[in-house]
Design an enzyme around this catalytic site. Structure first.
Site, PDB file in Angstrom:
ATOM      1  N   HIS A   1       0.949  -1.286  -0.007  1.00  0.00           N
ATOM      2  CA  HIS A   1       0.022  -0.068   0.114  1.00  0.00           C
ATOM      3  C   HIS A   1       0.927   1.296   0.071  1.00  0.00           C
ATOM      4  O   HIS A   1       1.797   1.390   0.899  1.00  0.00           O
ATOM      5  CB  HIS A   1      -0.645   0.010   1.130  1.00  0.00           C
ATOM      6  CG  HIS A   1      -2.137   1.014   1.347  1.00  0.00           C
ATOM      7  ND1 HIS A   1      -1.917   2.443   1.389  1.00  0.00           N
ATOM      8  CD2 HIS A   1      -3.367   1.049   0.922  1.00  0.00           C
ATOM      9  CE1 HIS A   1      -2.986   3.091   1.199  1.00  0.00           C
ATOM     10  NE2 HIS A   1      -3.916   2.191   1.253  1.00  0.00           N
TER      11      HIS A   1
ATOM     12  N   HIS B   1      -0.119   1.960  11.565  1.00  0.00           N
ATOM     13  CA  HIS B   1       0.913   2.806  11.308  1.00  0.00           C
ATOM     14  C   HIS B   1       0.921   3.844  12.419  1.00  0.00           C
ATOM     15  O   HIS B   1       0.213   3.985  13.234  1.00  0.00           O
ATOM     16  CB  HIS B   1       0.833   3.615   9.950  1.00  0.00           C
ATOM     17  CG  HIS B   1      -0.162   4.349   9.627  1.00  0.00           C
ATOM     18  ND1 HIS B   1      -1.416   3.630   9.264  1.00  0.00           N
ATOM     19  CD2 HIS B   1      -0.454   5.654   9.458  1.00  0.00           C
ATOM     20  CE1 HIS B   1      -2.247   4.335   8.993  1.00  0.00           C
ATOM     21  NE2 HIS B   1      -1.898   5.868   9.147  1.00  0.00           N
TER      22      HIS B   1
ATOM     23  N   GLU C   1      -2.071  14.058  11.820  1.00  0.00           N
ATOM     24  CA  GLU C   1      -3.027  14.021  10.623  1.00  0.00           C
ATOM     25  C   GLU C   1      -4.242  14.249  11.137  1.00  0.00           C
ATOM     26  O   GLU C   1      -5.011  13.744  12.406  1.00  0.00           O
ATOM     27  CB  GLU C   1      -2.989  12.649  10.001  1.00  0.00           C
ATOM     28  CG  GLU C   1      -1.590  11.874   9.592  1.00  0.00           C
ATOM     29  CD  GLU C   1      -1.859  10.360   9.227  1.00  0.00           C
ATOM     30  OE1 GLU C   1      -2.913   9.797   9.837  1.00  0.00           O
ATOM     31  OE2 GLU C   1      -0.907   9.875   8.924  1.00  0.00           O
TER      32      GLU C   1
ATOM     33  N   HIS D   1      -5.277  11.917  14.568  1.00  0.00           N
ATOM     34  CA  HIS D   1      -3.911  10.951  15.017  1.00  0.00           C
ATOM     35  C   HIS D   1      -2.911  11.741  15.124  1.00  0.00           C
ATOM     36  O   HIS D   1      -2.183  12.077  13.841  1.00  0.00           O
ATOM     37  CB  HIS D   1      -4.146   9.797  14.089  1.00  0.00           C
ATOM     38  CG  HIS D   1      -5.402   9.095  13.884  1.00  0.00           C
ATOM     39  ND1 HIS D   1      -6.147   8.766  12.750  1.00  0.00           N
ATOM     40  CD2 HIS D   1      -6.478   8.802  14.739  1.00  0.00           C
ATOM     41  CE1 HIS D   1      -7.051   8.203  12.884  1.00  0.00           C
ATOM     42  NE2 HIS D   1      -7.374   8.155  14.336  1.00  0.00           N
TER      43      HIS D   1
ATOM     44  N   HIS E   1      -2.649   4.128  14.777  1.00  0.00           N
ATOM     45  CA  HIS E   1      -4.027   4.003  14.193  1.00  0.00           C
ATOM     46  C   HIS E   1      -4.031   3.259  12.804  1.00  0.00           C
ATOM     47  O   HIS E   1      -2.864   2.848  12.552  1.00  0.00           O
ATOM     48  CB  HIS E   1      -4.259   5.501  13.894  1.00  0.00           C
ATOM     49  CG  HIS E   1      -3.568   6.274  12.954  1.00  0.00           C
ATOM     50  ND1 HIS E   1      -2.364   6.708  13.505  1.00  0.00           N
ATOM     51  CD2 HIS E   1      -3.655   6.808  11.791  1.00  0.00           C
ATOM     52  CE1 HIS E   1      -1.703   7.512  12.524  1.00  0.00           C
ATOM     53  NE2 HIS E   1      -2.535   7.463  11.388  1.00  0.00           N
TER      54      HIS E   1
END
Length: 420
Positions: A277, A320, A326, A350, A356
């Site tokens: 990803h 992560h 964020e 976060h 999260h």
């Protein structure tokens, strides 16, 4: 109504013959107008960083009565130190549409911020009538999630609907009119370097947001007299001054410091076609760089409709912990990393090194999903990502909109480890 391009030099006039044939400040401007330079950068920055426009207006900006402070309601500004910032994962429901008549300025509610940005929500059910606004503290990135806005600015009119964004440069005077019965959305107030397109590096010359898809308004002016209010955000506070005319009286302008809009559906998403990803930075629309290369004061990142075609890969965002901070919002649809609770108009935060990722239901579903080409449709989420800790306001930590059981969405994650 619009001119295409990003940060180009534009020239536009609402009456023929206003723009000077040469030079920026002629001795006499046609039609008895005043010349005024509108500077968005220090005078001596390197030439590629110069931001300024010459405005040819009916009256200069000095004509108004003195400012006096006014009540900011739920609008806050740096240093965002009302309450200690917890390292917890946080998530909020959407602001309700107010019951009383509320315009864009009165409907601004600050949820968080830091030394580089302020993060605000707006909820309004009335157009701004007889009042104008400008922000001396930073530029405004406006992200509607409900209802369209018609933003009448000094340099022209910008109409923006959900799925589009508008950027209003620092100091630009404007009035917000609602295109629908009510409106709601997000605002990033950028105190740092102005938003620009990110460098593409190994991607090359194509991909992400293209300059041709950004639009700046053509000149439009108001020659109206009356008893009006000019509201300024200055030094973190709100101020108000009486003004006897509309300040949106620029008949012509040329330069590269102007409002602009962008349709997020034009974004050319880059994604993996093999495995793993990609980091969310691959979805950056605009960036406000800092003095540390590759470490943004703020990145504006979107997660639009796109194809997922990777093999042997966990496809939603993985678990992560980041050095960056964020704040996420949802414009419409369902975000692919959350099963429920993350709603349009809502948000999540976060912060640095707070773990999260997908909730338990999403993890179980994605772990067993058939890895065939899949088009993620009917969704548009975004993120304001900053190098600085994003500090929630007292309102954000005490409002009933805060989902106090958000942390429980990960409780269903089971231990699958086997040593044999």
């Amino acid at each position: 109504m619009y001119q295409s391009g990003f940060n180009n030099e534009f020239a536009t006039e609402a009456l023929p013959g206003v723009l000077p044939a040469r030079g920026n400040s002629p001795q006499r401007v046609a039609h008895g107008l005043y010349a005024e330079q509108f500077s968005g950068s220090p005078f001596t920055v390197p030439r590629p960083m110069q931001k300024r426009s010459w405005l040819y207006r009916i009256r200069p900006s000095v004509l108004h009565e003195p400012f006096a402070p006014i009540e900011p309601r739920l609008l806050r500004s740096h240093p965002f130190d009302e309450l200690p910032t917890p390292p917890n994962q946080l998530r909020w429901d959407a602001l309700p549409i107010p019951a009383e008549q509320t315009d864009f300025v009165d409907g601004l509610t600050t949820v968080a911020g830091n030394e580089g940005i302020g993060i605000h929500l707006y909820a309004a059910n009335a157009s701004m009538a007889g009042r104008f606004f400008y922000n001396a503290d930073g530029e405004l990135l406006i992200v509607p999630d409900r209802g369209g806005l018609r933003i009448a600015t000094e340099l022209g009119i910008v109409e923006v609907d959900p799925g589009e964004i508008a950027v209003i440069p620092r100091g630009t005077k404007f009035r917000v009119e609602l295109k629908d019965a009510d409106a709601r959305g997000y605002v990033c107030e950028n105190y740092g370097a102005q938003f620009r397109l990110p460098d593409l590096g190994p991607i090359g010359s194509n991909g992400l947001a293209n300059p041709r898809d950004f639009f700046t308004p053509v000149a439009a002016y108001e020659d109206v007299e009356g008893d009006f209010q000019l509201v300024a955000k200055f030094g973190g506070r709100l101020w108000s001054a009486r003004i006897d005319h509309s300040p949106l009286d620029v008949v012509a302008w040329h330069g590269n410091y102007a409002p602009y809009k962008y349709d997020l559906s034009k974004f050319n998403a880059i994604n993996t076609v093999s495995f793993d990803h990609p980091d969310p930075s691959i979805f950056t629309v605009l960036t406000s760089p800092s003095d540390t290369p590759g470490t943004a004061n703020c990145d504006f990142v979107i997660f639009p409709p796109r194809w997922m075609v990777a093999e042997e890969t966990f496809r939603p965002p993985y678990f992560h912990r980041n050095v960056m901070n964020e704040y996420m919002g949802l414009i419409y649809g369902v975000y692919d990393a959350k099963a429920e609770g993350f709603v349009p108009g809502g948000g999540s935060l976060h912060n640095c090194m707070s773990g999260h990722g997908p909730d338990a239901a999403t993890f179980e579903s994605a772990s067993s999903a058939k890895l065939e080409p899949r088009f993620i449709s009917d969704t548009l989420a975004f993120m304001f990502e900053s190098r600085y800790l994003i500090r929630p306001t007292r309102f954000a930590l005490e409002t009933p909109l805060l989902q106090r059981d958000y942390w429980r969405c990960w409780n269903g994650l089971q231990k699958h480890f086997r040593a044999e």
